[in-house]
Design a protein around this motif. Structure first.
Motif, short mmCIF file in Angstrom:
data_model
loop_
_atom_site.label_atom_id
_atom_site.label_comp_id
_atom_site.label_asym_id
_atom_site.label_seq_id
_atom_site.Cartn_x
_atom_site.Cartn_y
_atom_site.Cartn_z
N HIS A 1 0.86 -1.18 0.00
CA HIS A 1 0.00 0.00 0.00
C HIS A 1 0.90 1.24 0.00
O HIS A 1 1.46 1.61 1.03
N HIS A 2 1.04 1.85 -1.16
CA HIS A 2 2.06 2.88 -1.34
C HIS A 2 1.51 4.27 -1.05
O HIS A 2 1.14 5.02 -1.96
N TYR A 3 1.47 4.58 0.23
CA TYR A 3 1.00 5.88 0.70
C TYR A 3 2.06 6.50 1.61
O TYR A 3 2.81 5.79 2.29
N ALA A 4 2.08 7.83 1.67
CA ALA A 4 3.00 8.53 2.55
C ALA A 4 2.52 8.57 3.99
O ALA A 4 3.30 8.82 4.91
N GLY A 5 1.22 8.32 4.21
CA GLY A 5 0.69 8.33 5.56
C GLY A 5 -0.82 8.28 5.58
O GLY A 5 -1.48 8.11 4.54
N HIS A 6 -1.37 8.43 6.78
CA HIS A 6 -2.82 8.40 6.96
C HIS A 6 -3.55 9.41 6.08
O HIS A 6 -4.59 9.11 5.49
N THR A 7 -3.03 10.63 6.05
CA THR A 7 -3.71 11.71 5.34
C THR A 7 -3.96 11.33 3.89
O THR A 7 -5.06 11.52 3.35
N GLU A 8 -2.95 10.75 3.26
CA GLU A 8 -3.06 10.37 1.85
C GLU A 8 -4.00 9.17 1.67
O GLU A 8 -4.71 9.08 0.67
N ILE A 9 -4.01 8.25 2.63
CA ILE A 9 -4.93 7.11 2.57
C ILE A 9 -6.37 7.61 2.61
O ILE A 9 -7.22 7.22 1.80
N TYR A 10 -6.65 8.48 3.56
CA TYR A 10 -8.00 9.02 3.70
C TYR A 10 -8.43 9.79 2.46
O TYR A 10 -9.56 9.64 1.98
#
Length: 349
Positions: free
Chosen positions: A135-144
Motif C-alpha cells: 500500500h504505497h502511501y506517505a501516511g494516513h492523510t493520503e490514505i483518507y
C-alpha cells in the motif's frame, strides 16, 4: 447512550504502542460519558496487550456494529483477524503488521462513509510496514484522501493555543518549496477557518508563515514570499478572512503560543511540526522517555471526520507499558467535538 456519537478508533500498527494507548484511553471511563467508542483492528492483539500489561479490561469481538455493547471495561472491537500473534514482534517492521494496520484504516473509513459511525480516530502506523504490504502511501492523510476521493485537504495540528495547518506535508524539502503557491495557500486558509469554527475557536485571526528567512526580506533571500504568499494573503483578506502575513516563522510561532492567532498556516511539514511538538511533547531526561505526548492531527476537507494522535509508532517502547495515552484521549475528544458540530450543521440545513 443512543444519542452519543460512535467513534471508530483504529489500533494502528499492531507492533507499535497503538493498541496500548487505545486501551489505556478507554480505561478512562469519562470517555463513555460523551461517546460510544469502538476499536477497529484485531481482537487478539488487544487481548494480548491487555494480558501482557495487566490492564483491567476485557474484549468483546464483533463483526457488526449492532453487536457492540459500549460497556465500560468491556471494549468492543470490530475484529478483522489479520494478525498472527506467533509472528508478531513488538517494534519490528513487517508486511503483516502493515497489512493489518492498513485494513483497520480502510474499515473505519468504510464504516464512516456508510454512516455506521460518526467519526474516526487513528492510532499510529508505520509507513515502511504499510508500503511493504503493498500500500504505497506517505501516511494516513493520503490514505483518507484517496479512499474518500478527496482532492482538497490539509493536515491540521491542534494542542491548546497551537493550531497549525500545512500547505504541504510528506514531500522533500526541495519539493515543498515548489508547492508554495498562491492558490494552495488560499485553499488551506479556507480549510483552517472552517476547522477553527468547527472546534469552537472564537479567535479566527490566522497568521501565515513566510517560507524564507525573514519572509524573504524583500527578495534578498528568495522570491516566494513576495510572489506567492503575499498575493495569497491579499486575496484572503479580500475574501473576508482575518489573515496576517507573510510573518517570519521564527516570530510567528512564539506569538501563536500566546493565543495571538487562532491558527497559523505553515508552508511545509517541519516548519509546523517542530514548534508544535515543542509545545505538546514533554521529554523526561531522567527517565529517558516522554512524560506526556499531547497533540491532535485532524485531516481537514474530508467528507468524514478523522482525528489522530500526532506522534509515531514509538517502536522502541512498544509492549513495555510506558506509552502515554494523552494524545489518544485528546484525539477522541476532538472527534466528539467535530461530530457534534457536524450534526448541528446537518440539523440547520
Amino acid at each position: 447512550m443512543p444519542h452519543k456519537p460512535i467513534i471508530g478508533i483504529t489500533m494502528g500498527d499492531p507492533a507499535s504502542i497503538g493498541p496500548e494507548i487505545a486501551v489505556k484511553a478507554l480505561l478512562d471511563f469519562k470517555i463513555y460519558d460523551y461517546c460510544r467508542p469502538l476499536l477497529v483492528g484485531d481482537a487478539a492483539v488487544f487481548k494480548h496487550i491487555i494480558k501482557k500489561l495487566g490492564l483491567m479490561a476485557q474484549i468483546n469481538p464483533i463483526q457488526n456494529i449492532a453487536d457492540a455493547r459500549f460497556e465500560m471495561g468491556k471494549l468492543d472491537v470490530f475484529d478483522l483477524q489479520n494478525v498472527d500473534l506467533e509472528k508478531l514482534e513488538f517494534g519490528a517492521i513487517s508486511a503483516m503488521a502493515g497489512e493489518a494496520s492498513f485494513q483497520a484504516v480502510k474499515k473505519v473509513i468504510e464504516l464512516a462513509l456508510a454512516g455506521d459511525i460518526d467519526a474516526t480516530v487513528t492510532g499510529p502506523i508505520n509507513k515502511k510496514s504499510i508500503n511493504e504490504a503493498g500500500h504505497h502511501y506517505a501516511g494516513h492523510t493520503e490514505i483518507y484522501a484517496d479512499l474518500t476521493h478527496t482532492k482538497k485537504y490539509a493536515m491540521l495540528l491542534v494542542e491548546d493555543n497551537m493550531k497549525v495547518i500545512h500547505v504541504s506535508t510528506h514531500v522533500s524539502l526541495r519539493q515543498a518549496c515548489d508547492l508554495v503557491k498562491k492558490e494552495r495557500i488560499i485553499e488551506v486558509v479556507e480549510l483552517l477557518h472552517h476547522g477553527l469554527i468547527s472546534l469552537g475557536e472564537k479567535n479566527l485571526k490566522i497568521g501565515i508563515a513566510g517560507l524564507n528567512p525573514h519572509a524573504g526580506d524583500s527578495g534578498l533571500f528568495g522570491t516566494e514570499d513576495d510572489e506567492e504568499i503575499l498575493p495569497a494573503v491579499q486575496q484572503a483578506l479580500a475574501l473576508g478572512y482575518d489573515v496576517e502575513g507573510p510573518v517570519p516563522a521564527d516570530t510567528l510561532f512564539s506569538k501563536a503560543a500566546t493565543g495571538y492567532y487562532g491558527g497559523i498556516v505553515a508552508m511545509y511539514h517541519d516548519q509546523g511540526h517542530i514548534p508544535f511538538k515543542l509545545s505538546g511533547f514533554k521529554w523526561n531526561p531522567l527517565k529517558k522517555q516522554m512524560d506526556s505526548v499531547k497533540g491532535v492531527n485532524i485531516t481537514m476537507g474530508l467528507p468524514i471526520i478523522r482525528t489522530s494522535v500526532d506522534h509515531g509508532t514509538a517502536f522502541e517502547i512498544a509492549g513495555k507499558g510506558i506509552a502515554s495515552s494523552d494524545a489518544m484521549t485528546l484525539a477522541i475528544n476532538s472527534a466528539v467535538q467535530l461530530a457534534a458540530y457536524r450534526k448541528a450543521e446537518i440539523q440547520q440545513d
